[in-house]
Design a protein around this motif. Sequence first.
Motif, PDB file in Angstrom:
ATOM      1  N   ILE A  45       1.048  -1.726  -0.146  1.00 35.00           N
ATOM      2  CA  ILE A  45       0.280  -0.290   0.293  1.00 35.00           C
ATOM      3  C   ILE A  45       0.535   1.293   0.034  1.00 35.00           C
ATOM      4  O   ILE A  45       0.906   1.974  -0.752  1.00 35.00           O
ATOM      5  CB  ILE A  45      -1.623  -0.500   0.913  1.00 35.00           C
ATOM      6  CG1 ILE A  45      -1.712  -1.381   0.567  1.00 35.00           C
ATOM      7  CG2 ILE A  45      -1.023   1.549   1.452  1.00 35.00           C
ATOM      8  CD1 ILE A  45      -2.565  -1.567   2.483  1.00 35.00           C
ATOM      9  N   ILE A  46       2.086   1.504   1.320  1.00 35.57           N
ATOM     10  CA  ILE A  46       2.945   2.803   1.168  1.00 35.57           C
ATOM     11  C   ILE A  46       3.633   2.777  -0.793  1.00 35.57           C
ATOM     12  O   ILE A  46       3.616   3.889  -0.837  1.00 35.57           O
ATOM     13  CB  ILE A  46       3.151   1.656   2.409  1.00 35.57           C
ATOM     14  CG1 ILE A  46       3.345   2.348   2.664  1.00 35.57           C
ATOM     15  CG2 ILE A  46       4.436   3.480   1.909  1.00 35.57           C
ATOM     16  CD1 ILE A  46       3.613   1.691   4.641  1.00 35.57           C
ATOM     17  N   LEU A  47       3.962   2.126  -0.855  1.00 32.21           N
ATOM     18  CA  LEU A  47       4.642   1.750  -2.139  1.00 32.21           C
ATOM     19  C   LEU A  47       3.840   2.399  -3.181  1.00 32.21           C
ATOM     20  O   LEU A  47       4.422   2.886  -4.103  1.00 32.21           O
ATOM     21  CB  LEU A  47       5.807   0.351  -2.421  1.00 32.21           C
ATOM     22  CG  LEU A  47       6.820   0.318  -1.011  1.00 32.21           C
ATOM     23  CD1 LEU A  47       7.467  -1.781  -1.888  1.00 32.21           C
ATOM     24  CD2 LEU A  47       8.049   1.569  -1.578  1.00 32.21           C
ATOM     25  N   HIS A  48       2.784   1.501  -3.424  1.00 27.49           N
ATOM     26  CA  HIS A  48       1.447   2.217  -4.205  1.00 27.49           C
ATOM     27  C   HIS A  48       1.724   3.270  -4.474  1.00 27.49           C
ATOM     28  O   HIS A  48       1.552   4.384  -5.005  1.00 27.49           O
ATOM     29  CB  HIS A  48      -0.147   0.870  -3.909  1.00 27.49           C
ATOM     30  CG  HIS A  48      -0.551   1.837  -5.126  1.00 27.49           C
ATOM     31  ND1 HIS A  48      -1.361   1.860  -6.216  1.00 27.49           N
ATOM     32  CD2 HIS A  48      -1.895   2.751  -4.234  1.00 27.49           C
ATOM     33  CE1 HIS A  48      -2.196   2.792  -6.767  1.00 27.49           C
ATOM     34  NE2 HIS A  48      -2.538   3.703  -5.242  1.00 27.49           N
ATOM     35  N   TYR A  49       0.960   4.394  -3.142  1.00 35.00           N
ATOM     36  CA  TYR A  49       0.883   5.598  -3.035  1.00 35.00           C
ATOM     37  C   TYR A  49       2.402   6.404  -3.070  1.00 35.00           C
ATOM     38  O   TYR A  49       2.732   7.493  -3.378  1.00 35.00           O
ATOM     39  CB  TYR A  49       0.438   5.837  -1.579  1.00 35.00           C
ATOM     40  CG  TYR A  49      -0.802   5.635  -0.963  1.00 35.00           C
ATOM     41  CD1 TYR A  49      -1.604   6.079  -1.909  1.00 35.00           C
ATOM     42  CD2 TYR A  49      -1.391   5.246   0.382  1.00 35.00           C
ATOM     43  CE1 TYR A  49      -3.446   5.451  -1.916  1.00 35.00           C
ATOM     44  CE2 TYR A  49      -3.026   4.628  -0.033  1.00 35.00           C
ATOM     45  CZ  TYR A  49      -3.702   5.198  -0.538  1.00 35.00           C
ATOM     46  OH  TYR A  49      -4.704   4.772  -0.469  1.00 35.00           O
ATOM     47  N   LEU A  50       3.448   5.740  -2.911  1.00 36.24           N
ATOM     48  CA  LEU A  50       4.847   6.314  -3.286  1.00 36.24           C
ATOM     49  C   LEU A  50       4.530   6.587  -4.451  1.00 36.24           C
ATOM     50  O   LEU A  50       5.234   7.523  -5.572  1.00 36.24           O
ATOM     51  CB  LEU A  50       6.255   5.640  -2.871  1.00 36.24           C
ATOM     52  CG  LEU A  50       6.719   6.213  -1.065  1.00 36.24           C
ATOM     53  CD1 LEU A  50       7.065   5.276  -0.641  1.00 36.24           C
ATOM     54  CD2 LEU A  50       6.497   7.644  -0.901  1.00 36.24           C
TER      55      LEU A  50
ATOM     56  N   LEU B 219      -0.615  10.427   1.506  1.00 38.72           N
ATOM     57  CA  LEU B 219      -1.639   8.858   2.120  1.00 38.72           C
ATOM     58  C   LEU B 219      -0.176   8.060   2.312  1.00 38.72           C
ATOM     59  O   LEU B 219      -0.450   6.905   3.217  1.00 38.72           O
ATOM     60  CB  LEU B 219      -2.080   9.189   0.554  1.00 38.72           C
ATOM     61  CG  LEU B 219      -3.169   9.857   0.664  1.00 38.72           C
ATOM     62  CD1 LEU B 219      -4.125   9.243  -0.581  1.00 38.72           C
ATOM     63  CD2 LEU B 219      -4.116   8.928   1.289  1.00 38.72           C
ATOM     64  N   ALA B 220       1.087   8.210   1.739  1.00 39.93           N
ATOM     65  CA  ALA B 220       2.385   6.825   1.858  1.00 39.93           C
ATOM     66  C   ALA B 220       2.248   7.373   3.164  1.00 39.93           C
ATOM     67  O   ALA B 220       2.654   6.100   4.527  1.00 39.93           O
ATOM     68  CB  ALA B 220       3.026   7.263   1.121  1.00 39.93           C
TER      69      ALA B 220
ATOM     70  N   LYS C 254       2.538   5.474   9.006  1.00 40.94           N
ATOM     71  CA  LYS C 254       2.261   4.900  10.745  1.00 40.94           C
ATOM     72  C   LYS C 254       1.166   4.269  11.131  1.00 40.94           C
ATOM     73  O   LYS C 254       1.458   4.280  12.279  1.00 40.94           O
ATOM     74  CB  LYS C 254       2.092   6.554  10.849  1.00 40.94           C
ATOM     75  CG  LYS C 254       1.346   6.935  12.522  1.00 40.94           C
ATOM     76  CD  LYS C 254       0.585   9.218  12.330  1.00 40.94           C
ATOM     77  CE  LYS C 254       0.229   9.632  13.317  1.00 40.94           C
ATOM     78  NZ  LYS C 254      -0.172   8.667  14.677  1.00 40.94           N
ATOM     79  N   LEU C 255       0.188   3.964  10.461  1.00 41.02           N
ATOM     80  CA  LEU C 255      -0.538   2.906  11.167  1.00 41.02           C
ATOM     81  C   LEU C 255       0.072   2.040  11.059  1.00 41.02           C
ATOM     82  O   LEU C 255      -0.205   1.203  11.791  1.00 41.02           O
ATOM     83  CB  LEU C 255      -1.506   3.371   9.997  1.00 41.02           C
ATOM     84  CG  LEU C 255      -3.202   4.216  10.059  1.00 41.02           C
ATOM     85  CD1 LEU C 255      -3.917   3.766   9.673  1.00 41.02           C
ATOM     86  CD2 LEU C 255      -3.624   3.903  11.799  1.00 41.02           C
TER      87      LEU C 255
ATOM     88  N   LYS D 259      10.114  -1.123   8.129  1.00 41.18           N
ATOM     89  CA  LYS D 259      11.327  -0.095   9.142  1.00 41.18           C
ATOM     90  C   LYS D 259      12.931   0.386   7.514  1.00 41.18           C
ATOM     91  O   LYS D 259      12.568   1.284   7.477  1.00 41.18           O
ATOM     92  CB  LYS D 259      12.359  -0.540  10.126  1.00 41.18           C
ATOM     93  CG  LYS D 259      11.940  -0.544  10.934  1.00 41.18           C
ATOM     94  CD  LYS D 259      12.428  -1.461  12.128  1.00 41.18           C
ATOM     95  CE  LYS D 259      11.276  -1.812  14.058  1.00 41.18           C
ATOM     96  NZ  LYS D 259      12.346  -1.857  14.544  1.00 41.18           N
ATOM     97  N   LEU D 260      12.374  -0.471   6.944  1.00 41.61           N
ATOM     98  CA  LEU D 260      12.867  -0.470   5.719  1.00 41.61           C
ATOM     99  C   LEU D 260      12.040   0.486   4.880  1.00 41.61           C
ATOM    100  O   LEU D 260      12.950   1.982   3.608  1.00 41.61           O
ATOM    101  CB  LEU D 260      13.933  -1.525   4.916  1.00 41.61           C
ATOM    102  CG  LEU D 260      14.565  -2.394   5.458  1.00 41.61           C
ATOM    103  CD1 LEU D 260      15.325  -3.831   5.050  1.00 41.61           C
ATOM    104  CD2 LEU D 260      16.301  -1.812   4.492  1.00 41.61           C
ATOM    105  N   VAL D 261      10.737   0.567   4.409  1.00 44.83           N
ATOM    106  CA  VAL D 261      10.002   1.174   3.463  1.00 44.83           C
ATOM    107  C   VAL D 261      10.245   3.023   4.579  1.00 44.83           C
ATOM    108  O   VAL D 261      10.663   3.222   3.755  1.00 44.83           O
ATOM    109  CB  VAL D 261       8.465   1.009   3.644  1.00 44.83           C
ATOM    110  CG1 VAL D 261       7.751   2.332   3.342  1.00 44.83           C
ATOM    111  CG2 VAL D 261       8.954  -0.801   2.840  1.00 44.83           C
TER     112      VAL D 261
END
Length: 465
Positions: free
Chosen positions: A37-42, A49-50, A55-56, A68-70
């Motif tokens: 999800i995070i990588l999609h928003y990035l 949004l990422a 945070k969540l 942690k690496l993300v």
Amino acid sequence: MHLSHEEDDYNVSLSKFESMLKTNKVLFFDSEEFEEIILHYLDMGKASLAKKALKLALEQHPKSTGLKLVHIEMLIYDDKLDIAEKMLNELYAIEPHNEEIYIQKANIFSKRDQHELAIQELEKALEFTEDFADVYNLIGMEYLFLDNLELAKKHFILCLEDDFEDQSALYNVVYCFEFLDQHKEAIDFLNSYIDKNPYSEIAWHQQGRLSYIIKDYENALRSFDYATLIDDFFIGAHMEKGKSLEKLKRYKEAIESYEHTISLEDPTSYALLRIGKCHEKLGNKAEAIKYYNKTVHEDPLLDKGWIAITDFYIRSKNYQKALFYVNKALAIDNENQLYWKRYATINRQMNFYEEAEFGYRKAVEFGDYELDTWLFWVDIMQFLGEFDSAIQTLLQASEYFPDSFELEYRLAGIYYMLKDNTKGKFHLINGLRLSPDNVTVLEELFPVVWSRKIIQNVITKHLKT
């Protein structure tokens, strides 16, 4: 079309997360779902949004190395390098065999322009990774930053040996070959690549492009043919195919190629211009003009379109029409040296010498330092009797062309006409030293000067020595 299970799960996770944001309900996701999800928003450029997702994610999975690496990757992206480096060192103490730690360390060094250190970290990553292609590609990029094209090329090739479908590595290999002026070697490499991957339209296209550069138009055409057979929607390959057909003087087929690009997307000014050029070569003058007009209508800022129309009428000796179109072009861009030179040429042909002189002056003012421009300009000044301006212009031109006999003979002629025999003789001898066979320039442009005994004596004396 049916989605794979992975794609289906990914879309469900994304929908579930966006629904959660709207309802403010906290739902559970596993750490890998969060990473995607995070990588999609990035990738979508939605950094806020990422960061919300991260945070969540860290609240639900505070010990996840992947998350942690993300997080570290996002810190590096935001240039928070010291914080990212501290976190990486903490992770390294826990997981010294995780290749992603070395890759992110390399990213930090790269951001600090410490590319040699970045390469050292990436070479460590090779010891632990299963994705060799990705690491080789990153090493290749670091060598590009260091302008070491040979080692960059070597690592992009290693990347392709591990993953022959990596198109960015393929483009980078070709870039390195080109930068090193190794066009034939690049074609040989692409031949071997195509042997293993015959349906790569990118490889065929690149081979065609390189063959075109070395003027092997038959092979270029063959390569572009294969590229378009593999992907009929490959507009660039159709366009390049048209250019190759033009070089082979197969103008009707070239027109078909360009027309095919127009059928695939909205007409481009370049395709319209090339079709016009082909029609002109075939003697279809009405069609040529039609397409030239379409070109400037499609893109009024494309100077090649206006130049094509203007040159068409100059060649046809229809100077009134040529002047009409060059004036239209100048109304759009009055700082274009190519337009001003044509404006001058047309007016010279129509015996409007003052306008021609103005045109050449503006052409030089906007960067046209071609020798013929200076010569035409000076000859018109001389015709108008502006001898002092002509001398200043010739001296200015001499700074760009210090060994030009054309300039020296003109300087000699004007100085002799102004009765400055010392300077006249100096430039006459310069001209004779540079090109004695072309002393006729003096005779053609300055017949009165040529007939003087003093001039003939200088010429005779010099030719005897």
